[in-house]
Scaffold this motif. Structure first.
Motif, PDB file in Angstrom:
ATOM      1  N   ARG A   2      44.033  43.998  44.646  1.00 41.21           N
ATOM      2  CA  ARG A   2      43.964  45.200  45.486  1.00 41.21           C
ATOM      3  C   ARG A   2      42.947  44.939  46.591  1.00 41.21           C
ATOM      4  NH1 ARG A   2      44.190  51.152  43.126  1.00 41.21           N
ATOM      5  NH2 ARG A   2      46.312  50.370  42.924  1.00 41.21           N
ATOM      6  N   GLU A   3      43.244  45.400  47.761  1.00 43.84           N
ATOM      7  CA  GLU A   3      42.389  45.124  48.915  1.00 43.84           C
ATOM      8  C   GLU A   3      41.019  45.761  48.722  1.00 43.84           C
ATOM      9  OE1 GLU A   3      42.639  45.727  53.759  1.00 43.84           O
ATOM     10  OE2 GLU A   3      44.469  45.737  52.558  1.00 43.84           O
ATOM     11  N   GLY A   4      39.956  45.013  48.990  1.00 42.66           N
ATOM     12  CA  GLY A   4      38.587  45.504  48.850  1.00 42.66           C
ATOM     13  C   GLY A   4      37.832  44.727  47.785  1.00 42.66           C
ATOM     14  N   THR A  36      33.073  50.559  42.598  1.00 37.55           N
ATOM     15  CA  THR A  36      33.407  51.228  43.866  1.00 37.55           C
ATOM     16  C   THR A  36      34.908  51.191  44.145  1.00 37.55           C
ATOM     17  OG1 THR A  36      32.962  49.167  45.051  1.00 37.55           O
ATOM     18  CG2 THR A  36      31.171  50.785  44.905  1.00 37.55           C
ATOM     19  N   LEU A  37      35.573  50.197  43.624  1.00 43.22           N
ATOM     20  CA  LEU A  37      37.020  50.077  43.787  1.00 43.22           C
ATOM     21  C   LEU A  37      37.612  49.714  42.434  1.00 43.22           C
ATOM     22  CD1 LEU A  37      39.557  49.775  45.704  1.00 43.22           C
ATOM     23  CD2 LEU A  37      39.024  47.340  45.717  1.00 43.22           C
TER      24      LEU A  37
END
Length: 572
Positions: free
Chosen positions: A239-241, A251-252
């Motif tokens: 997943r991007e991030g 945070t993600l």
């Protein structure tokens, strides 16, 4: 006699009394519902009485006693008095528990909404004759106890005395710690806080379970700001991030998303998709698109093409059909191409155009097709076809076509003129200029009746050269078309016509035979040339045998019609 008389009188009085009673109307015979009883037990014939309704009812009756029966003079049936709406209370509701409408005797019960409680002693109202009894009940919010925290936690909100619905938010004083428990609690309908007051603890994160992936170098605990490194199985992507450990956790959320390619357009310009109906494709899967008549694959100019979903979730080519469009033909030698080729240039569009100087236009208009503008090419350079000169050969390289302003030389075969090489030029009209035909030489000029050449100087003549003729003495040269005094050498042959007109012969013997003589001059043989006129007259004793007296005759190519004179009759 006296006793019977008294008995009779008593009987009469008793009968009269009974008849009077039978004319009265009785109270008990008034049977309307919800009425107050009238004042008397009976009423005499002709009396009227007003009947009132019971308390809480409205209406009345007016009755008249007639021959022992009550007759209604006026009536308004007794009905329960109506009350207005009982009134709404803030944060509460009511419902009818007695009766079905707001009329005398109806009772409503008030209840408080969730999170509120009744502070009034009486919770119902009844419709009385004078209206609703009691006052509106009051509902107040449920209260929760005051909030107390330790020094490491701060609370915001109504911490002294919370009411139903109030929210208390907690935060740690230190940025290196996080709430251990609920960061937000609320006052419930039961007057209790939804959770206990939290404390603060060090910020740490635990490795999550990742569907379709694994954590790299998994640790039991991750400290604040630590980065979680993980990888995904084949066919899935990160997943991007970047997930970092924070007081709220990662945070993600570290997840592995399946690699897919979406087919965004399934209708515009598309005739067929294989497989049909599928719009999401996994990495490695393919599809084929066929565009409709006026469309082609984006950026490819192909009608049918296969597309593959790659490992990065992108198509190898964009699977989209776009309108077939033709570009401005800047390289087609069109004059002012942007002026002619603007606006609609989709499939089937037609455009008028003209070509640059030195180029020929191949059609009256250009048409946009799958292969671009037709005809192809729109303009062709103007060229001269190789010249076909009889009895000659091109000097140097021989080509089927030559550009404008090209210069070439040719040389006539032996025995043909001109002998020297001839240079010719291809002009802008695609015509060769300066061509001289190769012609054969001519030999000696031919003999002509009654004529001879005047300037014959050689035995062989070139094409175009002329020879002049003159007629013999007394013969006249005919120079009227198609005759002339020249013969011309053309392509090895002498061309032209020469004719010498013959003189006429007039002998003395012929004149004597016709009885005529020359009007002027000596009487001798005469040889006038063509077109000359001779005047005759009749000999002595003779006259003209014809009309008029004009005996002139004209020589016509050796022929002259002589007149006829005959002897005069006696007495003339």
């Amino acid at each position: 006699m006296r006793v019977p008389v008294k008995l009779f009188g008593f009987i009469f009085w008793l009968f009269s009394l009974n008849c009077a009673q039978c004319q009265e109307c009785l109270q008990k015979n008034i049977t309307y519902e919800n009425i107050e009883p009238v004042a008397s037990a009976s009423y005499n014939d002709g009396e009227t009485v007003k009947v009132n309704c019971m308390t809480g009812y409205t209406g009345m009756y007016r009755l008249k006693c007639e021959k022992g029966k009550w007759n209604t003079v006026a009536e308004r049936p007794c009905a329960k008095k109506k009350c207005s709406q009982p009134g709404d209370t803030a944060n509460g509701d009511f419902k009818l528990i007695v009766g079905s409408e707001f009329v005398f005797g109806a009772t409503v019960l008030y209840t408080c909404k969730e999170g509120f409680e009744m502070t009034s002693r009486i919770n119902q109202r009844t419709c009385r004759a004078q209206g609703w009894d009691n006052t509106l009940p009051v509902c107040e919010a449920v209260k929760c106890s005051a909030i107390r925290t330790d020094g490491g936690v701060t609370a915001s909100g109504n911490t002294d005395e919370g009411s139903y619905g109030d929210v208390i938010h907690f935060e740690c004083v230190s940025t290196d710690k996080k709430i251990d428990g609920s960061s937000d609690i609320h006052c419930t309908e039961r007057g209790e806080w939804s959770d206990s007051v939290p404390t603060c603890k060090e910020i740490t994160c635990t490795a999550p379970d990742i569907l379709n992936g694994n954590v790299d170098e998994e640790m039991q605990e991750y400290q604040k700001d630590a980065i979680l490194k993980y990888r995904c199985f084949k066919g899935f992507k990160l997943r991007e991030g970047i997930p970092r450990c924070s007081k709220f956790g990662w945070t993600l959320k570290p997840e592995c998303d399946e690699i897919t390619c979406d087919l965004k357009s399934t209708t515009y310009g598309i005739e067929k998709i294989t497989p049909e109906g599928k719009t999401i494709f996994r990495a490695g899967e393919s599809l084929e698109i066929t565009c409709a008549e006026k469309y082609w694959i984006l950026f490819t100019k192909e009608i049918t093409k296969s597309f593959k979903c790659q490992d990065d979730g992108k198509w190898d080519y964009e699977p989209v059909c776009q309108d077939i469009r033709c570009e401005v033909p800047y390289d087609q030698h069109v004059s002012s191409p942007y002026s002619y080729f603007s606006g609609d240039m989709k499939f089937g569009a037609k455009k008028m155009y003209s070509c640059m100087s030195g180029y020929d236009q191949m059609a009256a208009e250009a048409t946009c097709t799958r292969d671009g503008w037709t005809p192809k090419p729109l303009c062709v350079v103007k060229m001269c076809a190789a010249p076909n000169i009889k009895n000659a050969k091109i000097v140097g390289e021989h080509r089927p076509k030559y550009n404008i302003n090209s210069r070439i030389q040719y040389k006539c075969h032996p025995g043909f003129e001109p002998e020297q090489p001839v240079q010719i030029i291809c002009n802008p009209q695609t015509e060769w200029t300066g061509i001289l035909q190769c012609t054969e030489n001519c030999g000696l000029p031919p003999k002509v009746n009654f004529a001879d050449t005047t300037n014959m100087t050689k035995n062989e003549y070139n094409s175009g050269e002329k020879v002049e003729y003159s007629c013999f003495y007394k013969y006249t040269l005919n120079q009227h078309h198609p005759y002339s005094k020249y013969l011309t050498c053309e392509q090895g042959q002498w061309r032209g016509k020469i004719k010498c007109l013959r003189p006429c012969s007039v002998t003395v013997e012929e004149m004597d035979k016709r009885g005529i003589k020359l009007k002027w001059g000596k009487q001798e043989n005469k040889f006038p040339p063509h077109n000359d006129k001779i005047s005759f007259e009749c000999q002595a004793g003779k006259h003209f045998n014809g009309n008029g007296n004009d005996l002139r005759q004209t020589c016509n190519d050796g022929v002259m019609n002589l007149p006829q004179c005959v002897l005069k009759a006696q007495g003339e």
